[in-house]
Structure formats: C-alpha cells, structure tokens
Scaffold this motif. Structure first.
Motif, mmCIF file in Angstrom:
data_model
loop_
_atom_site.group_PDB
_atom_site.id
_atom_site.type_symbol
_atom_site.label_atom_id
_atom_site.label_comp_id
_atom_site.label_asym_id
_atom_site.label_seq_id
_atom_site.Cartn_x
_atom_site.Cartn_y
_atom_site.Cartn_z
ATOM 1 N N PHE A 161 -62.298 5.765 66.598
ATOM 2 C CA PHE A 161 -62.213 5.283 65.227
ATOM 3 C C PHE A 161 -63.273 4.217 65.001
ATOM 4 C CE2 PHE A 161 -59.367 2.662 67.767
ATOM 5 C CZ PHE A 161 -59.709 1.363 67.390
ATOM 6 N N LEU A 162 -63.535 3.930 63.749
ATOM 7 C CA LEU A 162 -64.485 2.885 63.385
ATOM 8 C C LEU A 162 -63.740 1.577 63.191
ATOM 9 C CD1 LEU A 162 -66.748 4.739 60.785
ATOM 10 C CD2 LEU A 162 -67.117 4.466 63.240
ATOM 11 N N ASP A 163 -64.223 0.524 63.820
ATOM 12 C CA ASP A 163 -63.632 -0.801 63.689
ATOM 13 C C ASP A 163 -64.641 -1.685 62.959
ATOM 14 O OD1 ASP A 163 -62.658 -3.433 64.038
ATOM 15 O OD2 ASP A 163 -61.561 -2.802 65.833
ATOM 16 N N SER A 448 -44.762 -10.219 57.700
ATOM 17 C CA SER A 448 -46.083 -9.865 57.193
ATOM 18 C C SER A 448 -46.762 -8.929 58.189
ATOM 19 C CB SER A 448 -46.923 -11.126 56.996
ATOM 20 O OG SER A 448 -47.166 -11.752 58.253
ATOM 21 N N TYR A 449 -47.833 -8.272 57.741
ATOM 22 C CA TYR A 449 -48.479 -7.275 58.591
ATOM 23 C C TYR A 449 -48.918 -7.877 59.924
ATOM 24 C CZ TYR A 449 -51.615 -3.536 60.053
ATOM 25 O OH TYR A 449 -52.216 -2.537 60.759
ATOM 26 N N SER A 450 -49.569 -9.008 59.885
ATOM 27 C CA SER A 450 -50.052 -9.626 61.134
ATOM 28 C C SER A 450 -48.904 -10.071 62.020
ATOM 29 C CB SER A 450 -50.951 -10.825 60.815
ATOM 30 O OG SER A 450 -52.128 -10.414 60.168
ATOM 31 N N ASP A 451 -47.886 -10.682 61.409
ATOM 32 C CA ASP A 451 -46.760 -11.174 62.202
ATOM 33 C C ASP A 451 -45.896 -10.034 62.732
ATOM 34 O OD1 ASP A 451 -47.615 -13.707 61.818
ATOM 35 O OD2 ASP A 451 -46.113 -14.263 60.322
ATOM 36 N N ALA A 452 -45.892 -8.902 62.045
ATOM 37 C CA ALA A 452 -45.141 -7.745 62.540
ATOM 38 C C ALA A 452 -45.726 -7.253 63.856
ATOM 39 C CB ALA A 452 -45.147 -6.630 61.493
ATOM 40 N N THR A 496 -55.008 -0.817 61.644
ATOM 41 C CA THR A 496 -55.577 -1.937 60.889
ATOM 42 C C THR A 496 -56.879 -1.533 60.223
ATOM 43 O OG1 THR A 496 -54.556 -3.527 62.410
ATOM 44 C CG2 THR A 496 -56.384 -4.314 61.066
ATOM 45 N N ASN A 497 -57.637 -0.674 60.844
ATOM 46 C CA ASN A 497 -58.917 -0.240 60.276
ATOM 47 C C ASN A 497 -58.776 0.931 59.314
ATOM 48 O OD1 ASN A 497 -61.469 -1.636 61.568
ATOM 49 N ND2 ASN A 497 -59.916 -1.507 63.180
ATOM 50 N N SER A 498 -57.588 1.454 59.181
ATOM 51 C CA SER A 498 -57.367 2.500 58.192
ATOM 52 C C SER A 498 -56.971 1.857 56.868
ATOM 53 C CB SER A 498 -56.276 3.464 58.663
ATOM 54 O OG SER A 498 -55.025 2.803 58.706
ATOM 55 N N GLN A 499 -57.041 2.624 55.810
ATOM 56 C CA GLN A 499 -56.763 2.101 54.472
ATOM 57 C C GLN A 499 -55.322 2.411 54.079
ATOM 58 O OE1 GLN A 499 -59.796 0.495 52.903
ATOM 59 N NE2 GLN A 499 -59.957 0.649 55.118
ATOM 60 N N ALA A 546 -50.106 9.112 52.632
ATOM 61 C CA ALA A 546 -51.008 10.229 52.918
ATOM 62 C C ALA A 546 -52.174 9.773 53.784
ATOM 63 C CB ALA A 546 -51.515 10.842 51.612
ATOM 64 N N VAL A 547 -52.717 8.596 53.506
ATOM 65 C CA VAL A 547 -53.817 8.066 54.312
ATOM 66 C C VAL A 547 -53.339 7.747 55.727
ATOM 67 C CG1 VAL A 547 -55.426 6.144 54.552
ATOM 68 C CG2 VAL A 547 -55.063 7.193 52.313
ATOM 69 N N LEU A 548 -52.115 7.240 55.857
ATOM 70 C CA LEU A 548 -51.556 6.971 57.187
ATOM 71 C C LEU A 548 -51.461 8.260 57.998
ATOM 72 C CD1 LEU A 548 -50.153 5.124 59.253
ATOM 73 C CD2 LEU A 548 -47.996 5.583 58.060
ATOM 74 N N GLN A 549 -51.006 9.339 57.371
ATOM 75 C CA GLN A 549 -50.928 10.622 58.074
ATOM 76 C C GLN A 549 -52.315 11.077 58.521
ATOM 77 O OE1 GLN A 549 -48.384 12.251 54.673
ATOM 78 N NE2 GLN A 549 -47.667 13.497 56.376
#
Length: 762
Positions: A161-163, A448-452, A496-499, A546-549
């Motif tokens: 993946f792209l980071d 939150s996302y980071s704390d999760a 994290t790098n996905s939208q 859909a983007v997560l999939q």
C-alpha cells in the motif's frame, strides 16, 4: 493498484487468484479444505462427480438387494409371488428398474388377493427411496462447489500500500492523491448503486467484495452528541454504528479466529445552532463574508495571526446575486459553480486531548472519547421551487429571483437558505478487538480513531507510545519478528492511509458526496424530505464502507503501475504475508470445491462399489467352506438370469452343464441347445431341435420332455417320453447339488402339494 469496483480490461475479474488446495479457516481445518480450479476444469470435475454418484447408486442397489434377497430366502415352500419378488431383487440392475417390476407384479396379482400389494409395499418403498435419494444426490453434486460459494484466494505476490507519511510532496500530489480520488469516486458509484435502498437499478455487482455490503445499525432518535444547547434538536439526531466488522468474515481475510481482528466505527451527528456564532466581517480587506465560531481554527490569515473563528464563507447576499429574471438560463451558463458546497473542519483527539486537525473545538463540542467533525453546507446559488424544512438545508427564505417555466413562461417563487452556511456536527469513534469475539478483555476502548488503535495496541503486543510516536518504517521494523504485532501494525497503517473517513470523502468529492446532488438540475434543487440531512450522512457513511472493502483487496493485489510499485510499502515478514496471501474475493471465473465433500463422495462411493463386488464371493466362499447360510446363498446364485436359463434347459434335459453353483454356468464347447417354441400362443417352452448335437461326442442331446395338458386345459405337466426310470438332472436331491461343483447341477422339480406351488430345492 487494481480497481476494486470494476474488472480490468481483458480479465473478467481483474485479479489473479491462487489455484490449488487451501484452507478456508471460517469452516475449520477439516470442512474448510478447498480446491480452487478454473471454471472449465471445475465444471468437468462436478460433472464427473455426478456420473460417479449414478454409478454408486447402481452398486448400492446391488449390495442392498444381496442382503434383502438373503433375508427373505427360506427353505419352506412359498408361493409364486414370493419367488417372483426374489427374482426381481436378484436381477434388477438398478432401483428404477426394480421399482417398475415390483409395481408390475403388484398390479398383476392385485385381483387375487390384496395382501400381495401389502407384501411388496416395503420393497417398493425401499426402491423408491433409493431412487429418490441418489437422484437428489446426483443433482446436488454441484453443492460441493456451491457450499463454498464463489470464494477464491487473491494472488498477493505484489501486496502493498501507499503510505503518505513516507512520500515526498510531489509523490503525494502525482501518485497518492490521484489514486485515492479514483478509489473514492468508485466507492461513490458503488454506494449509490449497491448500498442504496431506494436505487434498485444497480449495474455494479459485488465487485469481488467478500460481502456485497457491510451492515449498519441506525438510530434516528438519538440525543445531541454534544452539549444540548449546541444542537437544533435533542431527540431527532442520527447515530450510525457499523457494529464489529470482522476482517475475516466481513472483509474476506482468511485468518484463523484467534488471529482475526474486529473493527468498529460509530458516527453521531446533529445539525448545530448558529445563533450567536455567526458574524458579518471583512477578511483580507474583502467585504461580505460571514464567519462561524465553534472553536479556534488552525488557519493563518494574511496578517500571520491565528483566526478566532472556525469557518468563513461569502455572505448569503453575495451567493445569490441575480443576473437575470430567467433562472434557468443564468444557471446553465455556469452550472459547475451552482452546487451546494460542503466544507469540513476536524478536531482530532490523541490521548484524550486535542492533537491535530483544522480546529480546536470549544468545550461544548469537545469529547475526550471522540473526534469532532463539523460539515458546513452553503447554498452557493442553488435555489428550490419549494421551501425545504430540513434542519441542515433550511431553504426557508425567498430568493431574489424567480423560476420561469420554459413551456408556459410562467414564473414561480424561488427559495434559498436563510444563512450563508449551515453546520452539521459529528462525533466519530472507533474500536479495535483482538480475535473474532468481542469482550471486555479482548477489545480496546471506543474512542477517537488514534486512541482506538493506541488503546488496542497492547492486546497485540504493541506499545501504545510506539503507535503515537514512531513513523511507519520504524513501527514495521520494530515489530517485524512478532507475527501478531506485525499484523496489527500492517492493518493500522493500511487503514489509516485509506480514505475510510467521512472527512476524506467530503474533501475529495465536495457536493457530489451529498445524496441530494442527484436532484439538482440547472441549479434548481428538487423537493427534499425533512430528514434529507440524515440521508446525506448515511450516503457518506456508505461510501466509507465501500472504500473500506476496497482497501483490503487493493492492498492484497498491490500496485499495478511501476511508479506506484516503487514507492509502496511491501510485505516483508510473516505477519504481513498472513494478510497479503489470505485475501478472499468472489469471482465467477473460478470454482472452489470442498475437498472434504470430494473425499466423502469418492471414498464412500469406492467402498460401496468394492463391497458390492466382493460380497457375493465372500458369501459363496463361506457357503462352500463352512456351509454358512447354504440355502440362502444357493438361491441367490440360482435366481441369477444365467442360472435361471440353465435351469430351464436342464429341466428339458439339454446341455452338459458345469459351474452350476457359480455365477456363470457353462456347457461343453459347441454344445447346441434347442430354440424357443412359440407354437402355442398361450404358453412358451423350449423347442427341441432334431439335429441338435453335442460337440464333444457327437451324440444327440437328451430328448426334451413333452408337455401334456391337464384335464382342465389350464396348464401342462412334464412327461418323460422315453418311458424309462432313469433320473434326470432335475431329479437330483439337494445334497448331491451341494456336494458337486464340477458336475451337472439343477433344481429338482417336485410335484406341488395341494394349496402350494412346486418348491425348488437347491
């Protein structure tokens, strides 16, 4: 990276898959054994399996009849019906032929005594059950493939993946951003056609996704996600909860349950009040601006001073400057600018405190366990022919233009928003769990996302501070030796790098991210329901799903261009490879077959076939050596078609027979036997041929017994025309028949006693 939502040119699926045997861990190590073949070879295997089941059905019937025939065999005299049933069981090659013959004898004997039907009913039922069972088994032989579905393993040879944290600025703008924009646009199309409950005209299938859609829990009567005074309603707000998304069962990773991971995201939104928070102002010497204040924004103005507002936009009058009395003409001149424009600011939390984002939320909007988003929507020239009472749109003010109908030239009122912008506040939370079951001991906090991710890190053997402080390459290198930790770090950086965040969707798509966008024509918004804002948020939410999939599939497949391949993060250790080499997708171009099903069918079938061929020799050997069930075995042999033929000729005194207790009796070489006599239309017998001779000694064959009619003309009885007292083969006793295997053998005919038919002793 390949387009997850549509096939690549020249390939129906766009993906390479792993052919051969693999284990679907969701079904266990035994039932999950799977064989993947291309469709041609898979179809041939299924067709051959169906034929094999048909062959097994024939041999199973033969085996069953062998036991049933012996079970019904008795040494006492029985009527002709019993003997006919025995002959059918002995000589029917399959259950369907036996069923038809049994029905025929039941019909033939029905008028004499109804008990005959009852006596044959069990055999009829058994034959029917066998026929039905094996017909169904043959028809459903394809279930060894359909049970596994159309699941295949993606070839992860180029996984990565792209980071963006590892890319240069020009690489982000030239490679990363265009790729993410393409993925989001495809996610938009997929969500609008597949996820939409109202749109049933989908032309996009499941795009290879392991699940067509991810489920969502919805609450439309939720309280305010912030302080009650900030929300326009405290009882009609929206909560969207994905529940625990299993990366194995829902996103397709083929991992053992203890190696899986659960991911959950929650979005809680409400339209916000603007009273006391908006201000007319001049920005950078530009008049006619309206600012909204919900916290301190990280935006630097021309005076190099931090702003004291959250968001600024041209005031409502500037957005709706009339150019003509014909609204249709004016808006068609610049249709690209005549759309509602949503903008977004974020306040993100790390360790429960503000860390980064576009603004620091004021205390009323601040939640220690969530990220705060505010989406502002401005009319930007769009008008409506009717008032819109939706609490986010609020088209409740008359516009300074009218709508003119082209056909009738009639003019009608137009409506616009009452404010320059309308804010929608959202609280976003995520949660991570280890394994496939959620519990207090296996899950991190809902935060939150980071704390999760930081809270769940210790469950996977990763230090929380490392999550917050180390760069991607450092994280990967630090935990490369620990498979569980390495897998966790890979998933963290990949997602994290996905939208997969609504902020990314709004930023990339703008007004197209709104469900209402489809209803705008020439700058005129069609009628909207009062809960349109909920439909818009749900639409955004579905795009993120859909983007997560797509993220999991795109990562496993890797980059498809040389430029991307050079800068992508590649899988280099066992933890990363366990994800890259175990991504399942759905493809109609391949067939996945249950190996357990194949083993069960073929091993069971072979055992049945072998048993059907060896059971008779075993019984025969036991009968000859130990006199085991001698009568039952000899009757089984004698009822065979060739033995019945031998008995008929032997009774007429023809043939020098041997092998009489084996399956196939034989005569001397070139022995001639008489033909069938058809001179009597009511009965048939074996015709004596005058010139029939034995090839061995040239002597004439024994004279056939003549038949004399009974006094009542109903039948015939055999008479020995020679008049001597010599014994024929048919007059040998059962003891001589059992003791000789090489001599001539036959059945001894005994005159029937009154009330009984003749008994054939073996």
């Amino acid at each position: 990276m390949v387009n997850s939502f549509s096939p690549s040119p020249g390939s129906p699926t766009g993906y390479g898959v792993q052919l051969g045997i693999w284990t679907d861990w969701s079904r266990g190590s035994v039932l999950g054994a799977t064989l993947t073949l291309n469709r041609q070879y898979g179809s041939l295997l299924i067709a051959f399996t169906a034929f094999f089941i048909t062959l097994v059905a024939t041999r199973f019937w033969r085996l069953a009849c062998s036991f049933i025939h012996r079970r019904l065999s008795v040494a006492e005299p029985r009527d002709a019906f019993h003997l006919q049933r025995q002959a059918i069981l002995r000589n029917s090659p399959s259950s369907d032929s036996a069923l038809w013959s049994l029905l025929q004898i039941s019909w033939a004997w029905r008028r004499l005594d109804r008990r005959y039907v009852a006596r044959t009913l069990p055999s009829i039922i058994f034959a029917a059950v066998c026929l039905l069972a094996f017909t169904i088994a043959s028809g459903f032989s394809s279930s060894i493939a359909t049970a596994m579905g159309d699941q295949v393993l993606l070839d992860g040879a180029h996984c990565g993946f792209l980071d963006f944290t590892t890319l240069e600025t020009d690489q982000i703008t030239q490679i990363f951003d265009p790729l993410q924009a393409s993925i989001i646009t495809n996610g938009l199309n997929y969500a609008s056609q597949v996820y939409s409950l109202r749109d049933k005209t989908s032309v996009i299938d499941s795009a290879g996704f392991f699940r067509r859609t991810l489920s969502t829990g919805m609450d439309v009567k939720a309280p305010c996600p912030f302080e009650d005074s900030l929300c326009r309603s405290n009882s009609s707000n929206l909560v969207l909860d994905s529940g625990f998304i299993d990366i194995s069962q829902d996103l397709g990773l083929n991992l053992q349950p203890d190696k899986s991971m659960l991911y959950r995201q929650v979005l809680h939104c409400a339209p916000l009040v603007t009273a006391g928070r908006k201000k007319q102002t001049t920005l950078d010497n530009r008049p006619h601006y309206t600012t909204y204040s919900y916290g301190h924004a990280f935006v630097i103005n021309s005076a190099n001073k931090s702003s004291n507002y959250t968001f600024s936009i041209r005031d409502i009058e500037s957005q709706y400057i009339p150019h003509s009395t014909s609204v249709g003409n004016t808006y068609m001149l610049s249709i690209q600018t005549l759309t509602q424009t949503p903008s977004m600011v974020r306040s993100l939390r790390t360790n429960g405190t503000s860390s980064r984002g576009e603004f620091v939320a004021e205390p009323g909007l601040r939640r220690n366990n969530a990220d705060t988003y505010i989406i502002f929507i401005s009319g930007n020239g769009v008008i409506s022919s009717v008032p819109l009472d939706d609490p986010w749109y609020r088209f409740d003010a008359l516009a300074n233009v009218t709508i003119q109908q082209e056909e009738t030239n009639e003019e009608s009122f137009a409506y616009r928003p009452s404010e320059a912008a309308s804010p929608l506040g959202c609280a976003y939370q995520a949660q991570i769990c280890k394994g496939s079951m959620a519990s207090n001991h296996s899950c991190g906090p809902l935060a939150s996302y980071s704390d999760a991710w930081g809270g769940a890190a210790p469950l996977f053997g990763v230090d929380t501070e490392a999550i917050y402080n180390l760069e991607t390459h450092q994280l990967i290198k630090t935990y490369a030796a620990d498979e569980s930790a390495s897998r966790f770090v890979w998933l963290l950086r990949m997602m994290t790098n996905s939208q997969i965040d609504v902020t990314d969707i709004v930023t990339k798509l703008g007004s197209q991210s709104l469900a209402s966008f489809k209803g705008i024509v020439n700058g005129i918004q069609g009628p909207l329901p009062d809960n349109q804002w909920m439909l818009d948020v749900t639409y955004l939410w579905n795009i993120t799903l859909a983007v997560l999939q797509a993220t999991f599939i795109d990562t496993a497949y890797g980059s498809t261009t040389l430029e991307r391949a050079r800068v992508q993060i590649n899988a280099t250790n066992s933890g990363q490879q366990s994800i890259c080499q175990n991504q399942r997708i759905r493809s109609a171009e391949y067939i996945s077959i249950s190996v357990f099903g194949l083993y069960f069918i073929y091993i069971t079938g072979v055992l049945i076939i072998v048993a059907s061929y060896v059971i008779d020799p075993i019984f025969t050997c036991a009968q000859k050596r130990w006199k085991y069930r001698e009568h039952e075995n000899l009757e089984w042999i004698s009822n065979e078609t060739l033995q019945l033929q031998r008995l008929a000729y032997d009774e007429s005194g023809q043939g020098g027979w041997s092998n009489c207790t084996n399956s196939i009796p034989i005569t001397a070489p070139d022995q001639k036997l008489d033909a069938l006599n058809l001179s009597d239309g009511d009965s048939t017998d074996i015709q004596e041929t005058p010139d029939a001779q034995g090839a061995a000694d040239g002597d004439s064959v024994p004279t056939m017994k003549s038949h004399e009619r009974n006094n009542d003309g109903s039948g015939s009885v055999p008479v020995n025309p020679s008049g001597d007292d010599s014994l024929t083969v048919s007059e040998l006793d059962s003891r001589s028949l059992a003791s000789s295997n090489a001599a001539e053998h036959s059945a001894i005919y005994q005159p029937p006693e009154e009330g009984h038919l003749a008994e054939m002793h073996l």
